[in-house]
Design a protein around this motif. Structure first.
Motif, PDB file in Angstrom:
ATOM      1  N   LYS A  94      60.447  43.150  73.014  1.00 21.96           N
ATOM      2  CA  LYS A  94      59.250  42.560  72.423  1.00 21.96           C
ATOM      3  C   LYS A  94      58.125  43.573  72.240  1.00 21.96           C
ATOM      4  O   LYS A  94      57.162  43.304  71.528  1.00 21.96           O
ATOM      5  CB  LYS A  94      58.764  41.389  73.273  1.00 21.96           C
ATOM      6  CG  LYS A  94      59.718  40.209  73.274  1.00 21.96           C
ATOM      7  CD  LYS A  94      59.148  39.040  74.052  1.00 21.96           C
ATOM      8  CE  LYS A  94      60.096  37.844  74.011  1.00 21.96           C
ATOM      9  NZ  LYS A  94      59.565  36.687  74.752  1.00 21.96           N
ATOM     10  N   ARG A  95      58.230  44.718  72.868  1.00 18.54           N
ATOM     11  CA  ARG A  95      57.181  45.729  72.711  1.00 18.54           C
ATOM     12  C   ARG A  95      57.232  46.416  71.358  1.00 18.54           C
ATOM     13  O   ARG A  95      56.253  47.055  70.947  1.00 18.54           O
ATOM     14  CB  ARG A  95      57.295  46.778  73.820  1.00 18.54           C
ATOM     15  CG  ARG A  95      57.085  46.246  75.232  1.00 18.54           C
ATOM     16  CD  ARG A  95      57.333  47.353  76.231  1.00 18.54           C
ATOM     17  NE  ARG A  95      58.702  47.881  76.122  1.00 18.54           N
ATOM     18  CZ  ARG A  95      59.133  48.976  76.766  1.00 18.54           C
ATOM     19  NH1 ARG A  95      58.297  49.664  77.525  1.00 18.54           N
ATOM     20  NH2 ARG A  95      60.388  49.367  76.619  1.00 18.54           N
ATOM     21  N   TYR A  96      58.371  46.307  70.670  1.00 12.52           N
ATOM     22  CA  TYR A  96      58.543  47.029  69.411  1.00 12.52           C
ATOM     23  C   TYR A  96      59.116  46.110  68.331  1.00 12.52           C
ATOM     24  O   TYR A  96      59.851  45.156  68.615  1.00 12.52           O
ATOM     25  CB  TYR A  96      59.479  48.227  69.591  1.00 12.52           C
ATOM     26  CG  TYR A  96      58.998  49.234  70.608  1.00 12.52           C
ATOM     27  CD1 TYR A  96      58.039  50.183  70.274  1.00 12.52           C
ATOM     28  CD2 TYR A  96      59.499  49.226  71.903  1.00 12.52           C
ATOM     29  CE1 TYR A  96      57.595  51.106  71.208  1.00 12.52           C
ATOM     30  CE2 TYR A  96      59.056  50.142  72.848  1.00 12.52           C
ATOM     31  CZ  TYR A  96      58.104  51.076  72.492  1.00 12.52           C
ATOM     32  OH  TYR A  96      57.656  51.984  73.420  1.00 12.52           O
ATOM     33  N   PHE A  97      58.767  46.425  67.093  1.00  5.77           N
ATOM     34  CA  PHE A  97      59.423  45.849  65.926  1.00  5.77           C
ATOM     35  C   PHE A  97      60.453  46.850  65.433  1.00  5.77           C
ATOM     36  O   PHE A  97      60.186  48.051  65.383  1.00  5.77           O
ATOM     37  CB  PHE A  97      58.426  45.584  64.792  1.00  5.77           C
ATOM     38  CG  PHE A  97      57.445  44.483  65.072  1.00  5.77           C
ATOM     39  CD1 PHE A  97      57.865  43.232  65.485  1.00  5.77           C
ATOM     40  CD2 PHE A  97      56.083  44.700  64.897  1.00  5.77           C
ATOM     41  CE1 PHE A  97      56.961  42.212  65.734  1.00  5.77           C
ATOM     42  CE2 PHE A  97      55.173  43.689  65.133  1.00  5.77           C
ATOM     43  CZ  PHE A  97      55.612  42.443  65.565  1.00  5.77           C
ATOM     44  N   ILE A  98      61.633  46.370  65.072  1.00 10.18           N
ATOM     45  CA  ILE A  98      62.637  47.230  64.444  1.00 10.18           C
ATOM     46  C   ILE A  98      62.415  47.149  62.941  1.00 10.18           C
ATOM     47  O   ILE A  98      62.713  46.155  62.295  1.00 10.18           O
ATOM     48  CB  ILE A  98      64.066  46.788  64.805  1.00 10.18           C
ATOM     49  CG1 ILE A  98      64.233  46.729  66.317  1.00 10.18           C
ATOM     50  CG2 ILE A  98      65.081  47.738  64.188  1.00 10.18           C
ATOM     51  CD1 ILE A  98      63.999  48.042  67.015  1.00 10.18           C
ATOM     52  N   GLY A  99      61.865  48.201  62.394  1.00 15.00           N
ATOM     53  CA  GLY A  99      61.472  48.198  61.002  1.00 15.00           C
ATOM     54  C   GLY A  99      60.034  47.732  60.858  1.00 15.00           C
ATOM     55  O   GLY A  99      59.491  47.042  61.726  1.00 15.00           O
ATOM     56  N   LEU A 100      59.413  48.092  59.757  1.00  7.56           N
ATOM     57  CA  LEU A 100      58.029  47.713  59.494  1.00  7.56           C
ATOM     58  C   LEU A 100      57.939  46.205  59.308  1.00  7.56           C
ATOM     59  O   LEU A 100      58.693  45.619  58.527  1.00  7.56           O
ATOM     60  CB  LEU A 100      57.522  48.422  58.232  1.00  7.56           C
ATOM     61  CG  LEU A 100      56.070  48.179  57.828  1.00  7.56           C
ATOM     62  CD1 LEU A 100      55.107  48.687  58.888  1.00  7.56           C
ATOM     63  CD2 LEU A 100      55.782  48.848  56.480  1.00  7.56           C
ATOM     64  N   ALA A 101      57.041  45.554  60.042  1.00  4.82           N
ATOM     65  CA  ALA A 101      56.869  44.113  59.932  1.00  4.82           C
ATOM     66  C   ALA A 101      56.405  43.744  58.526  1.00  4.82           C
ATOM     67  O   ALA A 101      55.624  44.476  57.908  1.00  4.82           O
ATOM     68  CB  ALA A 101      55.871  43.619  60.977  1.00  4.82           C
ATOM     69  N   SER A 102      56.877  42.604  58.031  1.00  5.33           N
ATOM     70  CA  SER A 102      56.540  42.206  56.654  1.00  5.33           C
ATOM     71  C   SER A 102      55.038  42.022  56.432  1.00  5.33           C
ATOM     72  O   SER A 102      54.545  42.379  55.346  1.00  5.33           O
ATOM     73  CB  SER A 102      57.311  40.935  56.271  1.00  5.33           C
ATOM     74  OG  SER A 102      57.032  39.874  57.175  1.00  5.33           O
ATOM     75  N   PRO A 103      54.252  41.491  57.392  1.00  5.79           N
ATOM     76  CA  PRO A 103      52.799  41.421  57.139  1.00  5.79           C
ATOM     77  C   PRO A 103      52.163  42.799  56.975  1.00  5.79           C
ATOM     78  O   PRO A 103      51.261  42.974  56.134  1.00  5.79           O
ATOM     79  CB  PRO A 103      52.260  40.709  58.386  1.00  5.79           C
ATOM     80  CG  PRO A 103      53.406  39.921  58.907  1.00  5.79           C
ATOM     81  CD  PRO A 103      54.609  40.758  58.625  1.00  5.79           C
ATOM     82  N   ALA A 104      52.628  43.791  57.745  1.00  2.82           N
ATOM     83  CA  ALA A 104      52.081  45.143  57.614  1.00  2.82           C
ATOM     84  C   ALA A 104      52.459  45.756  56.274  1.00  2.82           C
ATOM     85  O   ALA A 104      51.643  46.432  55.627  1.00  2.82           O
ATOM     86  CB  ALA A 104      52.580  46.022  58.758  1.00  2.82           C
ATOM     87  N   ALA A 105      53.696  45.531  55.834  1.00  4.30           N
ATOM     88  CA  ALA A 105      54.111  46.033  54.519  1.00  4.30           C
ATOM     89  C   ALA A 105      53.291  45.377  53.418  1.00  4.30           C
ATOM     90  O   ALA A 105      52.865  46.037  52.454  1.00  4.30           O
ATOM     91  CB  ALA A 105      55.599  45.762  54.297  1.00  4.30           C
ATOM     92  N   ALA A 106      53.053  44.075  53.562  1.00  6.91           N
ATOM     93  CA  ALA A 106      52.221  43.379  52.578  1.00  6.91           C
ATOM     94  C   ALA A 106      50.797  43.911  52.600  1.00  6.91           C
ATOM     95  O   ALA A 106      50.138  43.991  51.551  1.00  6.91           O
ATOM     96  CB  ALA A 106      52.224  41.873  52.868  1.00  6.91           C
ATOM     97  N   GLY A 107      50.303  44.305  53.787  1.00  6.61           N
ATOM     98  CA  GLY A 107      48.965  44.874  53.888  1.00  6.61           C
ATOM     99  C   GLY A 107      48.840  46.184  53.129  1.00  6.61           C
ATOM    100  O   GLY A 107      47.798  46.464  52.527  1.00  6.61           O
ATOM    101  N   VAL A 108      49.897  46.988  53.153  1.00  5.10           N
ATOM    102  CA  VAL A 108      49.880  48.246  52.398  1.00  5.10           C
ATOM    103  C   VAL A 108      49.799  47.970  50.901  1.00  5.10           C
ATOM    104  O   VAL A 108      48.965  48.549  50.186  1.00  5.10           O
ATOM    105  CB  VAL A 108      51.140  49.083  52.724  1.00  5.10           C
ATOM    106  CG1 VAL A 108      51.229  50.292  51.795  1.00  5.10           C
ATOM    107  CG2 VAL A 108      51.113  49.534  54.177  1.00  5.10           C
ATOM    108  N   VAL A 109      50.656  47.060  50.411  1.00  4.55           N
ATOM    109  CA  VAL A 109      50.698  46.772  48.974  1.00  4.55           C
ATOM    110  C   VAL A 109      49.398  46.113  48.519  1.00  4.55           C
ATOM    111  O   VAL A 109      48.780  46.534  47.526  1.00  4.55           O
ATOM    112  CB  VAL A 109      51.907  45.872  48.649  1.00  4.55           C
ATOM    113  CG1 VAL A 109      51.908  45.495  47.173  1.00  4.55           C
ATOM    114  CG2 VAL A 109      53.206  46.577  49.020  1.00  4.55           C
TER     115      VAL A 109
END
Length: 285
Positions: free
Chosen positions: A171-186
């Motif tokens: 639970k301390r880590y996400f495997i791969g970039l989380a979708s909300p963070a990717a959406a934040g970039v776009v």
């Protein structure tokens, strides 16, 4: 002599057509016994529904922006693109709240988890892709919609993988970039540049690279800090409140640019940490 149907049977048939308490979910109580729950929890699913609406609202504004561009109204197009990007950031806040509310009120459920994933697919998968496509990628023809599809597929695969690893992943880590963070970039890219009146067609290639990279990072095995180990219910030093106030002041001083920098830094943190880990491992050998 003809027989008339009985009234109770008519009522029963009518009720069977309505979605009244039809959802039954199996679970376990504190002692491990199997129990059956009828209905769904209202409070966390209200936040999830709001998250879904924010994603839908973003899509509507992206469509309105494209219509304005077709009519030659660049001023209104920039306004609609900004609204679409802001809606995605609002969806992030709501997405963070629904899970925390469910855990705080002990109202987690399998239905809520699936509903949350479907809402995330709209808000952080489809909405950002359509936003980027309408602002910049549409001018690239087939290459543009293929890049947008790569992002959508990456978000879908990321959410599916997350759902299958909920009980086993650290639970301390996400495997791969989380979708909300990717959406934040776009969304941050579109909001930051359209806010200055810059047309996406002038930077289509750069936007395509960023959108494709975000999609690939979502399905990568790179670890990202989830920040779930933060204890928000415990006591903190008084200076922590001052730090929170400072963060809010910095963000609201220039939301488009600050949020873009924050999410770009987070997206880059995974690959940087991965490269540093490889370097340390190579030095040890």
């Amino acid at each position: 002599m003809s027989e008339r149907p009985e009234e109770p049977n008519q009522a029963s048939d009518a009720e069977s057509l309505l979605p009244i308490d039809e959802h039954v979910e199996e679970g376990h109580d504190a002692e491990g016994r199997k129990v059956r729950h009828r209905g769904i929890y209202l409070l966390p699913n209200l936040f999830t529904t709001a998250n879904l609406f924010a994603g839908f609202y973003s899509i509507i504004n992206s469509m309105s922006a494209q219509a304005a561009l077709s009519a030659g109204d660049s001023a209104n197009a920039s306004k609609y693109f900004a609204f679409a990007a802001i809606a995605i950031f609002v969806a992030m806040v709501l997405d963070g709240l629904d899970g925390r509310v469910a855990r705080m009120t002990n109202t987690q459920s399998a239905f809520g988890a699936e509903y949350d994933s479907l809402s995330d697919m709209v808000a952080f998968g489809v909405a950002p892709a359509l936003l980027a496509f309408g602002w910049a990628l549409g001018d690239m023809g087939k290459v543009g919609w293929m890049v947008a599809f790569i992002y959508v597929a990456g978000a879908a695969l990321r959410l599916a993988r997350f759902n299958t690893q909920v009980g086993t992943a650290d639970k301390r880590y996400f495997i791969g970039l989380a979708s909300p963070a990717a959406a934040g970039v776009v969304a941050g890219i579109v909001w930051a540049f359209s806010d200055y009146g810059i047309q996406g067609s002038k930077m289509s290639f750069l936007v395509a690279l960023m959108v494709a990279a975000a999609g690939m990072l979502m399905v990568s095995n790179i670890k990202y800090n989830s920040f779930k180990e933060l204890d928000l219910k415990g006591r903190v030093p008084f200076v922590a409140i001052l730090a929170v106030v400072l963060v809010f002041a910095v963000v609201f001083s220039d939301p488009p640019r600050i949020l873009l920098l924050v999410f770009l830094a987070y997206a880059a943190s995974g690959p940087v940490q991965y490269l540093l880990h490889l370097r340390r491992h190579k030095n040890v050998e």
